[in-house]
Design a protein around this motif. Structure first.
Motif, PDB file in Angstrom:
ATOM      1  N   LEU A  13       0.855  -1.187   0.000  1.00 41.56           N
ATOM      2  CA  LEU A  13       0.000   0.000   0.000  1.00 41.56           C
ATOM      3  C   LEU A  13       0.894   1.241   0.000  1.00 41.56           C
ATOM      4  N   PRO A  14       0.676   2.183  -0.893  1.00 44.52           N
ATOM      5  CA  PRO A  14       1.540   3.368  -0.945  1.00 44.52           C
ATOM      6  C   PRO A  14       1.510   4.157   0.361  1.00 44.52           C
ATOM      7  N   LEU A  15       2.654   4.728   0.726  1.00 48.74           N
ATOM      8  CA  LEU A  15       2.719   5.549   1.931  1.00 48.74           C
ATOM      9  C   LEU A  15       1.791   6.751   1.846  1.00 48.74           C
ATOM     10  N   ALA A  16       1.536   7.229   0.642  1.00 46.00           N
ATOM     11  CA  ALA A  16       0.640   8.364   0.469  1.00 46.00           C
ATOM     12  C   ALA A  16      -0.769   8.057   0.967  1.00 46.00           C
ATOM     13  N   ARG A  17      -1.147   6.768   0.977  1.00 41.82           N
ATOM     14  CA  ARG A  17      -2.449   6.356   1.498  1.00 41.82           C
ATOM     15  C   ARG A  17      -2.335   5.851   2.930  1.00 41.82           C
ATOM     16  N   PHE A  18      -1.212   5.225   3.249  1.00 40.76           N
ATOM     17  CA  PHE A  18      -1.062   4.631   4.576  1.00 40.76           C
ATOM     18  C   PHE A  18      -0.805   5.684   5.658  1.00 40.76           C
ATOM     19  N   SER A  19       0.105   6.600   5.415  1.00 42.74           N
ATOM     20  CA  SER A  19       0.524   7.550   6.444  1.00 42.74           C
ATOM     21  C   SER A  19      -0.604   8.456   6.946  1.00 42.74           C
ATOM     22  N   PRO A  20      -1.409   9.070   6.059  1.00 43.56           N
ATOM     23  CA  PRO A  20      -2.503   9.905   6.577  1.00 43.56           C
ATOM     24  C   PRO A  20      -3.494   9.122   7.433  1.00 43.56           C
ATOM     25  N   ALA A  21      -3.848   7.911   6.990  1.00 41.46           N
ATOM     26  CA  ALA A  21      -4.778   7.094   7.770  1.00 41.46           C
ATOM     27  C   ALA A  21      -4.156   6.697   9.102  1.00 41.46           C
ATOM     28  N   SER A  22      -2.859   6.389   9.094  1.00 41.35           N
ATOM     29  CA  SER A  22      -2.164   6.055  10.328  1.00 41.35           C
ATOM     30  C   SER A  22      -2.152   7.231  11.299  1.00 41.35           C
ATOM     31  N   ALA A  23      -1.967   8.440  10.784  1.00 39.95           N
ATOM     32  CA  ALA A  23      -1.956   9.631  11.638  1.00 39.95           C
ATOM     33  C   ALA A  23      -3.312   9.840  12.303  1.00 39.95           C
ATOM     34  N   VAL A  24      -4.389   9.715  11.518  1.00 39.65           N
ATOM     35  CA  VAL A  24      -5.731   9.872  12.078  1.00 39.65           C
ATOM     36  C   VAL A  24      -6.003   8.798  13.131  1.00 39.65           C
ATOM     37  N   ALA A  25      -5.616   7.565  12.824  1.00 36.74           N
ATOM     38  CA  ALA A  25      -5.828   6.461  13.758  1.00 36.74           C
ATOM     39  C   ALA A  25      -5.028   6.672  15.041  1.00 36.74           C
ATOM     40  N   ALA A  26      -3.800   7.166  14.906  1.00 31.97           N
ATOM     41  CA  ALA A  26      -2.951   7.379  16.081  1.00 31.97           C
ATOM     42  C   ALA A  26      -3.549   8.423  17.019  1.00 31.97           C
ATOM     43  N   VAL A  27      -4.000   9.530  16.463  1.00 24.79           N
ATOM     44  CA  VAL A  27      -4.588  10.589  17.289  1.00 24.79           C
ATOM     45  C   VAL A  27      -5.896  10.111  17.924  1.00 24.79           C
ATOM     46  N   ALA A  28      -6.717   9.401  17.149  1.00 27.90           N
ATOM     47  CA  ALA A  28      -7.996   8.916  17.674  1.00 27.90           C
ATOM     48  C   ALA A  28      -7.788   7.942  18.827  1.00 27.90           C
ATOM     49  N   TRP A  29      -6.850   6.992  18.657  1.00 25.45           N
ATOM     50  CA  TRP A  29      -6.621   6.000  19.698  1.00 25.45           C
ATOM     51  C   TRP A  29      -5.995   6.632  20.931  1.00 25.45           C
ATOM     52  N   ALA A  30      -5.063   7.566  20.721  1.00 32.51           N
ATOM     53  CA  ALA A  30      -4.411   8.229  21.841  1.00 32.51           C
ATOM     54  C   ALA A  30      -5.412   9.041  22.664  1.00 32.51           C
ATOM     55  N   ALA A  31      -6.268   9.791  21.980  1.00 31.76           N
ATOM     56  CA  ALA A  31      -7.268  10.594  22.685  1.00 31.76           C
ATOM     57  C   ALA A  31      -8.277   9.706  23.395  1.00 31.76           C
ATOM     58  N   TYR A  32      -8.682   8.633  22.748  1.00 34.52           N
ATOM     59  CA  TYR A  32      -9.654   7.714  23.347  1.00 34.52           C
ATOM     60  C   TYR A  32      -9.089   7.035  24.596  1.00 34.52           C
ATOM     61  N   THR A  33      -7.869   6.509  24.498  1.00 34.06           N
ATOM     62  CA  THR A  33      -7.285   5.767  25.609  1.00 34.06           C
ATOM     63  C   THR A  33      -6.943   6.681  26.779  1.00 34.06           C
ATOM     64  N   ALA A  34      -6.292   7.808  26.499  1.00 34.17           N
ATOM     65  CA  ALA A  34      -5.980   8.751  27.570  1.00 34.17           C
ATOM     66  C   ALA A  34      -7.270   9.321  28.170  1.00 34.17           C
ATOM     67  N   GLY A  35      -8.282   9.526  27.329  1.00 35.88           N
ATOM     68  CA  GLY A  35      -9.565  10.029  27.821  1.00 35.88           C
ATOM     69  C   GLY A  35     -10.249   9.058  28.766  1.00 35.88           C
ATOM     70  N   LEU A  36     -10.167   7.754  28.455  1.00 41.73           N
ATOM     71  CA  LEU A  36     -10.733   6.751  29.363  1.00 41.73           C
ATOM     72  C   LEU A  36     -10.064   6.822  30.724  1.00 41.73           C
ATOM     73  N   GLY A  37      -8.733   6.941  30.720  1.00 35.97           N
ATOM     74  CA  GLY A  37      -8.020   7.055  31.985  1.00 35.97           C
ATOM     75  C   GLY A  37      -8.380   8.318  32.732  1.00 35.97           C
ATOM     76  N   LEU A  46     -13.315  -0.972  30.197  1.00 40.76           N
ATOM     77  CA  LEU A  46     -14.079  -0.303  29.151  1.00 40.76           C
ATOM     78  C   LEU A  46     -13.388  -0.416  27.797  1.00 40.76           C
ATOM     79  N   SER A  47     -12.059  -0.334  27.797  1.00 46.63           N
ATOM     80  CA  SER A  47     -11.308  -0.454  26.551  1.00 46.63           C
ATOM     81  C   SER A  47     -11.490  -1.833  25.932  1.00 46.63           C
ATOM     82  N   PHE A  48     -11.391  -2.888  26.749  1.00 50.21           N
ATOM     83  CA  PHE A  48     -11.579  -4.246  26.238  1.00 50.21           C
ATOM     84  C   PHE A  48     -13.009  -4.461  25.749  1.00 50.21           C
ATOM     85  N   ALA A  49     -13.973  -3.895  26.496  1.00 54.83           N
ATOM     86  CA  ALA A  49     -15.376  -4.056  26.117  1.00 54.83           C
ATOM     87  C   ALA A  49     -15.658  -3.376  24.779  1.00 54.83           C
TER      88      ALA A  49
END
Length: 207
Positions: free
Chosen positions: A128-152, A173-176
């Protein structure tokens, strides 16, 4: 919690979180999620900063994603993947879905147990080209970081007198939530017609 307390008030916490989340991209046994949740629990008291926790975590996740992506594209990638039949099947199954809704799949995989490593390896294996992978990875990273830190953070607010209980509730809650997403994904997959199903063979016979 007595041992963890000094770490949470140290400036070294942020590079530690980034490092753990980076390594977790290729070594899933590293408890990066617990570390981020614990940081969120302590952030309710003002130290550490929840914003910096999210940024450090997102940076680590982004780097870890690209470590797995690069590893799967290297010479060692196929050898490591094929050492486990379960991993090779999971990577192959994820790769077959990449032609549809690539970005959504990458983001959703972050919230599934083992989904992050599997999807990143599949993206690298499928070239998969980095031009498609990197932007999606960035969005996923921020979403997961905010979600996990927010749960804590929420757990720390609800259990001010017992941070350990807040951490436990956050993990639960994270596992659920991850289990719920996996259940929905499986139900959707089961509704799709399988090869050889009459719905697929009938048009061919009619032709």
């Amino acid at each position: 919690m007595t041992l963890v307390g000094p770490v949470m008030t140290s400036p070294l916490l942020y590079p530690l979180l980034a490092g753990l989340c980076s390594l977790d991209g290729v070594l899933p046994m590293i408890p990066s999620e617990a570390a981020v949740l614990a940081s969120g629990v302590f952030a309710h008291s003002g130290t550490p900063s929840v914003v910096l926790v999210v940024l450090a975590t997102a940076l680590g996740v982004f780097v870890g994603d690209h470590l797995a992506y690069g590893l799967s594209r290297s010479v060692l990638g196929p050898r490591l993947i094929n050492r486990s039949r379960h991993v090779s099947r999971a990577v192959a199954a994820a790769g077959r879905q990449l032609d549809r809704r690539t970005g959504l799949l990458i983001v959703m995989s972050r919230f599934l147990p083992g989904g992050r490593v599997t999807m990143n390896l599949a993206c690298g294996t499928a070239r998969l080209p980095l031009a498609r992978f990197s932007p999606a990875s960035a969005v996923a990273a921020v979403a997961w970081a905010a979600y996990t830190a927010g749960l804590g953070f929420v757990g720390g607010a609800a259990f001010v007198e017992n941070p350990l209980l807040g951490l436990g509730v956050g993990l639960g809650l994270s596992f659920a939530f991850g289990g719920l997403i996996e259940l929905v994904r499986r139900r959707i997959s089961n509704r799709k017609p399988h090869p050889g199903h009459p719905a697929e063979t009938l048009p061919a016979r009619a032709g």
